[in-house]
Design a protein around this motif. Structure first.
Motif, PDB file in Angstrom:
ATOM      1  N   MET A 404       5.675  -3.686  -4.820  1.00  0.00           N
ATOM      2  CA  MET A 404       6.221  -2.762  -3.807  1.00  0.00           C
ATOM      3  C   MET A 404       4.959  -2.055  -3.066  1.00  0.00           C
ATOM      4  N   LEU A 405       4.218  -1.637  -4.158  1.00  0.00           N
ATOM      5  CA  LEU A 405       2.973  -0.705  -3.773  1.00  0.00           C
ATOM      6  C   LEU A 405       1.878  -1.409  -2.629  1.00  0.00           C
ATOM      7  N   THR A 406       1.892  -2.886  -3.269  1.00  0.00           N
ATOM      8  CA  THR A 406       0.932  -3.689  -2.521  1.00  0.00           C
ATOM      9  C   THR A 406       1.393  -3.696  -0.901  1.00  0.00           C
ATOM     10  N   ARG A 407       2.678  -3.864  -0.934  1.00  0.00           N
ATOM     11  CA  ARG A 407       3.260  -3.983   0.399  1.00  0.00           C
ATOM     12  C   ARG A 407       2.994  -2.694   1.197  1.00  0.00           C
ATOM     13  N   ALA A 408       3.233  -1.566   0.244  1.00  0.00           N
ATOM     14  CA  ALA A 408       3.200  -0.281   1.051  1.00  0.00           C
ATOM     15  C   ALA A 408       1.698   0.194   1.536  1.00  0.00           C
ATOM     16  N   ALA A 409       0.708  -0.623   0.680  1.00  0.00           N
ATOM     17  CA  ALA A 409      -0.447  -0.431   1.177  1.00  0.00           C
ATOM     18  C   ALA A 409      -0.867  -0.971   2.329  1.00  0.00           C
ATOM     19  N   LEU A 411       1.313  -1.416   4.646  1.00  0.00           N
ATOM     20  CA  LEU A 411       1.745  -0.678   5.752  1.00  0.00           C
ATOM     21  C   LEU A 411       1.060   0.812   5.879  1.00  0.00           C
ATOM     22  N   ALA A 412       0.472   1.085   5.131  1.00  0.00           N
ATOM     23  CA  ALA A 412      -0.169   2.422   5.254  1.00  0.00           C
ATOM     24  C   ALA A 412      -1.835   2.426   5.634  1.00  0.00           C
ATOM     25  N   GLU A 413      -2.065   1.208   6.432  1.00  0.00           N
ATOM     26  CA  GLU A 413      -3.283   1.092   7.024  1.00  0.00           C
ATOM     27  C   GLU A 413      -3.423   2.020   8.213  1.00  0.00           C
ATOM     28  N   GLY A 414      -4.263   2.963   8.440  1.00  0.00           N
ATOM     29  CA  GLY A 414      -4.445   4.102   9.321  1.00  0.00           C
ATOM     30  C   GLY A 414      -3.840   5.436   9.058  1.00  0.00           C
ATOM     31  N   GLN A 415      -3.427   5.490   7.789  1.00  0.00           N
ATOM     32  CA  GLN A 415      -3.118   6.718   7.006  1.00  0.00           C
ATOM     33  C   GLN A 415      -3.795   6.939   5.899  1.00  0.00           C
ATOM     34  N   PRO A 416      -4.834   7.298   5.905  1.00  0.00           N
ATOM     35  CA  PRO A 416      -5.936   7.491   4.755  1.00  0.00           C
ATOM     36  C   PRO A 416      -5.522   8.150   3.597  1.00  0.00           C
ATOM     37  N   GLU A 417      -4.613   9.050   3.621  1.00  0.00           N
ATOM     38  CA  GLU A 417      -4.046  10.016   2.450  1.00  0.00           C
ATOM     39  C   GLU A 417      -3.009   9.324   1.719  1.00  0.00           C
ATOM     40  N   ILE A 418      -2.409   8.865   2.525  1.00  0.00           N
ATOM     41  CA  ILE A 418      -1.152   7.922   2.020  1.00  0.00           C
ATOM     42  C   ILE A 418      -1.739   6.714   1.235  1.00  0.00           C
ATOM     43  N   LEU A 419      -2.539   5.931   2.143  1.00  0.00           N
ATOM     44  CA  LEU A 419      -3.280   4.953   1.593  1.00  0.00           C
ATOM     45  C   LEU A 419      -4.097   5.165   0.129  1.00  0.00           C
ATOM     46  N   ALA A 420      -4.597   6.242   0.301  1.00  0.00           N
ATOM     47  CA  ALA A 420      -5.445   6.641  -1.235  1.00  0.00           C
ATOM     48  C   ALA A 420      -4.387   6.774  -2.070  1.00  0.00           C
ATOM     49  N   ASP A 421      -3.277   7.656  -1.908  1.00  0.00           N
ATOM     50  CA  ASP A 421      -2.307   7.767  -3.079  1.00  0.00           C
ATOM     51  C   ASP A 421      -1.643   6.452  -3.635  1.00  0.00           C
ATOM     52  N   GLU A 423      -2.924   3.227  -3.311  1.00  0.00           N
ATOM     53  CA  GLU A 423      -4.003   2.745  -4.156  1.00  0.00           C
ATOM     54  C   GLU A 423      -4.289   3.127  -5.287  1.00  0.00           C
ATOM     55  N   ALA A 424      -4.161   4.539  -5.616  1.00  0.00           N
ATOM     56  CA  ALA A 424      -4.266   5.151  -6.868  1.00  0.00           C
ATOM     57  C   ALA A 424      -3.053   5.031  -7.903  1.00  0.00           C
ATOM     58  N   LYS A 425      -2.050   4.726  -7.434  1.00  0.00           N
ATOM     59  CA  LYS A 425      -0.999   4.328  -8.151  1.00  0.00           C
ATOM     60  C   LYS A 425      -0.985   2.794  -8.545  1.00  0.00           C
ATOM     61  N   ILE A 426      -1.569   2.175  -7.600  1.00  0.00           N
ATOM     62  CA  ILE A 426      -1.698   0.582  -8.029  1.00  0.00           C
ATOM     63  C   ILE A 426      -2.732   0.390  -9.220  1.00  0.00           C
ATOM     64  N   ALA A 427      -4.034   1.134  -9.180  1.00  0.00           N
ATOM     65  CA  ALA A 427      -4.885   1.121 -10.122  1.00  0.00           C
ATOM     66  C   ALA A 427      -4.103   1.662 -11.480  1.00  0.00           C
TER      67      ALA A 427
END
Length: 434
Positions: A404-409, A411-421, A423-427
């Motif tokens: 689900m987080l991979t899919r969220a990532a 969708l988060a293109e263009g929203q750097p703060e959300i994308l960073a969060d 990606e951190a959860k994926i890691a």
């Protein structure tokens, strides 16, 4: 009349007439029609008996047609459009009097309009004819006839007013509304019998920023429409006046307008629903519960409004009655499941997921969030994917949470703060998964 007498043809024309009258009284119009037909076949010449039976034949056919029309309306409410269409086609063929036949034809027209409303929800760009069908979906015959009578010019102005209501640019709203308003005001001034046109004038004036003029036009509509006018239109005027009062900071006046809607339609659940929604939105949850429960009591027991149960569920939630809220919102979802509609409204499914999560029912919450992530509320897909991942993580379903987080990532293109969060959860999940 005995069975043997009927079977062996011994019944007289008068016997068949009496049998037809008995069946007529029992509202068995199909069998009554057959009895009257037999009476006519056996009658000699004209006379009172033939006239009576012929009149009853017309009445039986009309009664059967009326029943088909009513059944079609029930089927339409259940979403069974094709079957409803067949019922109305049969009604048109059955009806003998022009009045009933016209009613059946008009019902068919309204069915097509309403069906167009549902079909149009998935269409991003509509033609003017399609937009007109959407707007006119809940009009009655009088409203349709009056507004159709103003021709292409009136139609274009009404279309403009309703299109403006969906316009997000406030300045553009006013520009478009001003032009439509000028046309509608000219038309209403030239039509001394105008009723529903005043409602459209009121809408145009309010969008144009003329609150006083808008209120006067809506008042003129309510004065002219009468108790037998289209309930949807009357309620729309009361809701608009309530919204105006609320905008002006007069909550008491807004509630008064909605209560007046109840006064003019005391047996109709819709004004109660509108008042309940307003009370809930203004923070009066317990009062909203009382009003919404009344709305539900007034509804058809076989086909209640899912929106009413949704609003009552939300009011129960706001009042702190979480268990009752969950039961009510689950009932809404069962309504859709029973109709094979699994794309649940986010207005129901999202608060229900939050309530289940709060109550510790994480499996159910996760299912709802995943459903929302694949539903028609595309604007919030990113949020639903993140919510699902959060709950799945709590459940220990780490691989599914990562998916689900991979899919969220994505969708988060263009929203750097959300994308960073994300990606951190994926890691972090990758570490746990090894």
């Amino acid at each position: 009349m005995s069975f043997l007498k009927r079977m062996f043809g011994g019944a007289s024309a008068e016997d068949e007439r009496r049998e037809g009258d008995r069946l007529w009284g029992a509202k068995d119009f199909f069998q009554a029609r057959q009895a009257y037909e037999r009476a006519i076949e056996k009658a000699k010449g004209g006379g009172e008996l033939r006239e009576h039976c012929e009149a009853r034949l017309v009445a039986c056919a009309d009664a059967m047609a009326e029943a088909r029309i009513e059944e079609a309306e029930a089927l339409r409410r259940d979403g069974q459009i094709e079957i409803a269409r067949g019922e109305l086609s049969t009604a048109i063929d059955l009806a003998r009097s022009p009045k009933v036949r016209e009613r059946a034809r008009r019902a068919m027209e309204m069915l097509e309009r309403r069906d167009a409303v549902e079909q149009a929800t998935a269409v991003p760009e509509l033609t003017d004819d399609e937009r007109w069908a959407v707007i006119a979906g809940n009009w009655d015959e009088a409203q349709l006839d009056e507004l159709d009578a103003h021709g292409d010019e009136g139609r274009a102005a009404i279309l403009a007013v309703h299109a403006v209501a969906d316009e997000t640019d406030v300045e553009q709203q006013k520009v478009r509304a001003k032009s439509a308003r000028a046309v509608l005001e000219r038309l209403v001034e030239s039509d001394a019998d105008a009723v529903y046109l005043w409602l459209e004038v009121g809408r145009a004036r309010l969008i144009d920023g003329d609150e006083e003029g808008g209120a006067k036009a809506l008042g003129a509509f309510l004065e002219r429409v009468g108790e037998d006018g289209n309930a949807d239109a009357r309620l729309a005027a009361h809701v608009a006046l309530a919204a105006l009062a609320d905008k002006q900071g007069d909550e008491e006046k807004a509630i008064e307008w909605l209560q007046q809607g109840i006064d003019v339609m005391p047996g109709d659940p819709r004004p109660f629903l509108q008042l309940g929604v307003y009370l809930r939105q203004k923070g009066h949850a317990e009062e909203a519960v009382e009003v919404l429960e009344t709305a539900i009591e007034l509804m058809d027991e076989d086909r209640p409004s899912w929106e009413a149960f949704q609003e009552l569920g939300l009011a129960k939630r706001d009042a702190g009655h979480d268990a009752e809220a969950i039961d009510l919102l689950e009932k809404v979802l069962r309504f859709f499941v029973a109709r094979s509609r699994l794309d649940f409204p986010s207005s129901t499914a999202r608060p229900l997921a939050e309530l289940h999560e709060k109550a510790g029912r994480l499996e159910r919450a996760a299912d709802l969030y995943r459903g929302l992530a694949n539903g028609s509320d595309r604007a919030n897909h990113l949020a639903y994917h993140r919510d699902a991942a959060r709950v799945l993580t709590e459940l220990g379903l780490l691989a599914e949470a990562r998916r689900m987080l991979t899919r969220a990532a994505a969708l988060a293109e263009g929203q750097p703060e959300i994308l960073a969060d994300v990606e951190a959860k994926i890691a972090k999940l990758d570490e746990q998964l090894g």
